[in-house]
Design a protein around this motif. Structure first.
Motif, mmCIF file in Angstrom:
data_model
loop_
_atom_site.group_PDB
_atom_site.id
_atom_site.type_symbol
_atom_site.label_atom_id
_atom_site.label_comp_id
_atom_site.label_asym_id
_atom_site.label_seq_id
_atom_site.Cartn_x
_atom_site.Cartn_y
_atom_site.Cartn_z
ATOM 1 N N MET A 52 0.836 -1.201 0.000
ATOM 2 C CA MET A 52 0.000 0.000 0.000
ATOM 3 C C MET A 52 0.872 1.254 0.000
ATOM 4 O O MET A 52 2.034 1.218 0.389
ATOM 5 C CB MET A 52 -0.885 0.040 1.260
ATOM 6 C CG MET A 52 -1.892 -1.076 1.371
ATOM 7 S SD MET A 52 -3.240 -0.818 0.195
ATOM 8 C CE MET A 52 -4.203 -2.319 0.505
ATOM 9 N N ASP A 53 0.283 2.368 -0.407
ATOM 10 C CA ASP A 53 0.870 3.671 -0.103
ATOM 11 C C ASP A 53 0.594 3.939 1.375
ATOM 12 O O ASP A 53 -0.556 3.829 1.832
ATOM 13 C CB ASP A 53 0.215 4.769 -0.949
ATOM 14 C CG ASP A 53 0.557 4.650 -2.422
ATOM 15 O OD1 ASP A 53 1.436 3.846 -2.774
ATOM 16 O OD2 ASP A 53 -0.090 5.351 -3.224
ATOM 17 N N GLY A 54 1.643 4.288 2.121
ATOM 18 C CA GLY A 54 1.405 4.507 3.546
ATOM 19 C C GLY A 54 2.678 4.870 4.289
ATOM 20 O O GLY A 54 3.596 5.502 3.733
ATOM 21 N N TYR A 55 2.740 4.428 5.550
ATOM 22 C CA TYR A 55 3.837 4.789 6.440
ATOM 23 C C TYR A 55 4.331 3.529 7.146
ATOM 24 O O TYR A 55 3.537 2.787 7.755
ATOM 25 C CB TYR A 55 3.374 5.819 7.464
ATOM 26 C CG TYR A 55 2.998 7.144 6.839
ATOM 27 C CD1 TYR A 55 3.893 8.213 6.847
ATOM 28 C CD2 TYR A 55 1.766 7.323 6.219
ATOM 29 C CE1 TYR A 55 3.559 9.427 6.261
ATOM 30 C CE2 TYR A 55 1.421 8.524 5.635
ATOM 31 C CZ TYR A 55 2.331 9.578 5.658
ATOM 32 O OH TYR A 55 1.997 10.786 5.064
ATOM 33 N N ALA A 56 5.643 3.281 7.035
ATOM 34 C CA ALA A 56 6.250 2.122 7.683
ATOM 35 C C ALA A 56 6.610 2.484 9.123
ATOM 36 O O ALA A 56 7.251 3.512 9.375
ATOM 37 C CB ALA A 56 7.494 1.693 6.922
ATOM 38 N N ILE A 57 6.171 1.637 10.063
ATOM 39 C CA ILE A 57 6.468 1.873 11.475
ATOM 40 C C ILE A 57 6.952 0.580 12.118
ATOM 41 O O ILE A 57 6.768 -0.511 11.571
ATOM 42 C CB ILE A 57 5.232 2.397 12.246
ATOM 43 C CG1 ILE A 57 4.145 1.309 12.287
ATOM 44 C CG2 ILE A 57 4.700 3.687 11.638
ATOM 45 C CD1 ILE A 57 2.986 1.610 13.226
ATOM 46 N N HIS A 58 7.576 0.737 13.272
ATOM 47 C CA HIS A 58 7.826 -0.401 14.152
ATOM 48 C C HIS A 58 6.635 -0.470 15.094
ATOM 49 O O HIS A 58 6.366 0.470 15.839
ATOM 50 C CB HIS A 58 9.138 -0.215 14.920
ATOM 51 C CG HIS A 58 9.467 -1.369 15.817
ATOM 52 N ND1 HIS A 58 9.656 -2.642 15.340
ATOM 53 C CD2 HIS A 58 9.624 -1.440 17.167
ATOM 54 C CE1 HIS A 58 9.935 -3.454 16.338
ATOM 55 N NE2 HIS A 58 9.913 -2.753 17.474
ATOM 56 N N TYR A 59 5.891 -1.553 15.040
ATOM 57 C CA TYR A 59 4.594 -1.637 15.709
ATOM 58 C C TYR A 59 4.695 -1.300 17.198
ATOM 59 O O TYR A 59 3.824 -0.628 17.763
ATOM 60 C CB TYR A 59 4.021 -3.047 15.524
ATOM 61 C CG TYR A 59 2.575 -3.185 15.932
ATOM 62 C CD1 TYR A 59 1.548 -2.812 15.072
ATOM 63 C CD2 TYR A 59 2.230 -3.705 17.180
ATOM 64 C CE1 TYR A 59 0.212 -2.945 15.430
ATOM 65 C CE2 TYR A 59 0.901 -3.839 17.550
ATOM 66 C CZ TYR A 59 -0.106 -3.461 16.677
ATOM 67 O OH TYR A 59 -1.428 -3.588 17.043
ATOM 68 N N ALA A 60 5.783 -1.734 17.835
ATOM 69 C CA ALA A 60 5.926 -1.516 19.285
ATOM 70 C C ALA A 60 6.128 -0.046 19.639
ATOM 71 O O ALA A 60 5.984 0.346 20.806
ATOM 72 C CB ALA A 60 7.095 -2.347 19.824
ATOM 73 N N ASP A 61 6.464 0.802 18.645
ATOM 74 C CA ASP A 61 6.670 2.225 18.911
ATOM 75 C C ASP A 61 5.349 2.992 19.023
ATOM 76 O O ASP A 61 5.346 4.165 19.435
ATOM 77 C CB ASP A 61 7.509 2.863 17.792
ATOM 78 C CG ASP A 61 8.961 2.398 17.811
ATOM 79 O OD1 ASP A 61 9.372 1.808 18.826
ATOM 80 O OD2 ASP A 61 9.657 2.618 16.796
#
Length: 401
Positions: A52-61
């Motif tokens: 997808m177009d979006g934002y990559a994050i570290h889930y725990a953050d």
């Protein structure tokens, strides 16, 4: 008359499989047959990437109210930085997942203001990430030798980097029509003449199966004309198809001429309707299939008897397509001493099964039934078949491909 199933099996085994291959560019491989088994050369996807177009994050953050600083904008085809703690990287469909990221938040599930991204709807951990190798793993078999290549197969091979393929040489087919009453389309016609539809029809059928139509010839009903045509066809072709001249009339000279050329007759007359006068012969170690002269008969015989032979001579792994089943729609009891192949349209009913509706006129010369029909319904010999009975159905989309 030879039993239909026995005749079909004998014809399917009549030709030799190919033993010559050639290199073919990938973009020209449509309709060709693989001469080697091909395996995956890399994982697909080759690395984790975004769906997808979006934002990559570290889930725990993630924490309620936390606004992720946008560390980088990484378009597809660029290498992302390693994700820093508590930050996000703006990515797009196909972008590599940054090291340290494990989840993609769709752009519509949040809001970016002043270079900071606020998550409004948190997806499950790992969402919207295409994992390396989830589609194909290095070393997986892609296609076995004998696969007919279409656009879908070519797409997968292209994704693996294949630019050239080893394919079998195209089968060379010659077509011979006979009959003094026939003239070529476009010529002036006398009342006693009819236009030759069998030659163009068979050329189209052969072409659609991926074989090479080398000659489409017409011979007069004389031994000399037939011998001259066979000399050319046997010299240039791997398989010869003749139409007409194979019954028992005074001018049905095809069989005698084949024998004069040193050919041998393997079978003659099949227990089917339409299409009883079918012959299989060999001359110069090449198969010759003699089809009946009526167009609907020639079409039916080509579909159920000749097409498996062609697939075998092309080197295809699957010679016989699947036979389906449907309920025949008829207002009379069907029964014949021969296997009968009716031209029908298959229509899906409310129960998601097929209803088979026969063309009103089933005469062997009814050409208008051919573009109308979606397939052939097989009525077993010496069997009473009534409205709603289940019978085999030969779908033309599969049997003529």
């Amino acid at each position: 008359m030879l039993d239909f199933d026995a005749a079909q099996a004998r014809l399917a085994a009549a030709g030799k499989p190919p033993n010559i291959s050639e290199s073919c560019p990938l973009h020209q491989a449509q309709g060709r047959v693989l001469a080697q088994t091909l395996f995956a050369t890399l994982d697909l996807p080759p690395a984790d990437n975004s769906a997808m177009d979006g934002y990559a994050i570290h889930y725990a953050d993630y924490a309620q109210g936390h606004r992720f600083p946008v560390q980088q904008r990484c378009y597809a085809g660029l290498a992302p930085e390693a994700l820093q703690k508590g930050k996000t990287i703006r990515i797009f469909t196909g972008s590599l997942i940054p090291q340290g990221a494990d989840t993609v938040v769709m752009q519509e599930d949040g809001q970016e203001i002043d270079n900071r991204f606020q998550v409004e709807h948190l997806p499950a951990q790992g969402s919207h990430v295409r994992r390396q190798g989830e589609d194909v793993r290095t070393g997986d078999q892609l296609f076995p030798k004998g696969t007919l290549l279409g656009a879908a197969e070519i797409a997968l091979l292209a994704s693996q980097g294949y630019a050239e393929l080893s394919v079998y040489s195209q089968l060379r087919v010659g077509i011979l029509t006979t009959g003094d009453e026939l003239i070529q389309p476009g010529q002036p016609r006398s009342p006693e003449q009819i236009y030759n539809s069998n030659g163009p029809m068979l050329a189209g059928l052969v072409h659609d199966m991926g074989a090479n139509v080398v000659h489409v010839m017409h011979a007069a009903d004389t031994e000399a004309s037939l011998r001259a045509a066979f000399d050319t066809l046997l010299a240039d072709c791997d398989l010869v198809l003749t139409v007409g001249g194979v019954s028992v009339g005074e001018k049905d000279l095809v069989k005698p001429v084949i024998e004069q050329l040193g050919g041998t007759l393997d079978l003659w007359r099949v227990c089917m309707k339409p299409g009883k006068p079918v012959a299989l012969a060999y001359a110069q170690d090449k198969p010759i299939v003699c089809l009946p002269g009526n167009p609907a008969s020639a079409f039916a015989v080509f579909t159920v008897l000749v097409s498996p032979l062609i697939r075998g001579m092309q080197g295809r792994a699957q010679v016989f397509p699947d036979v389906q089943f449907g309920r025949i729609a008829t207002d009379k009891t069907l029964c014949d001493k021969r296997e009968e192949f009716l031209r029908v349209q298959a229509r899906c009913n409310a129960q998601a099964t097929l209803d088979l509706h026969p063309f009103p006129k089933q005469g062997s010369g009814v050409v208008s039934s051919l573009p109308w029909a979606s397939g052939l319904a097989r009525i077993p010999a010496n069997t009473q078949v009534n409205d709603g009975d289940v019978v085999p159905y030969y779908d033309l989309r599969h049997w003529l491909a």
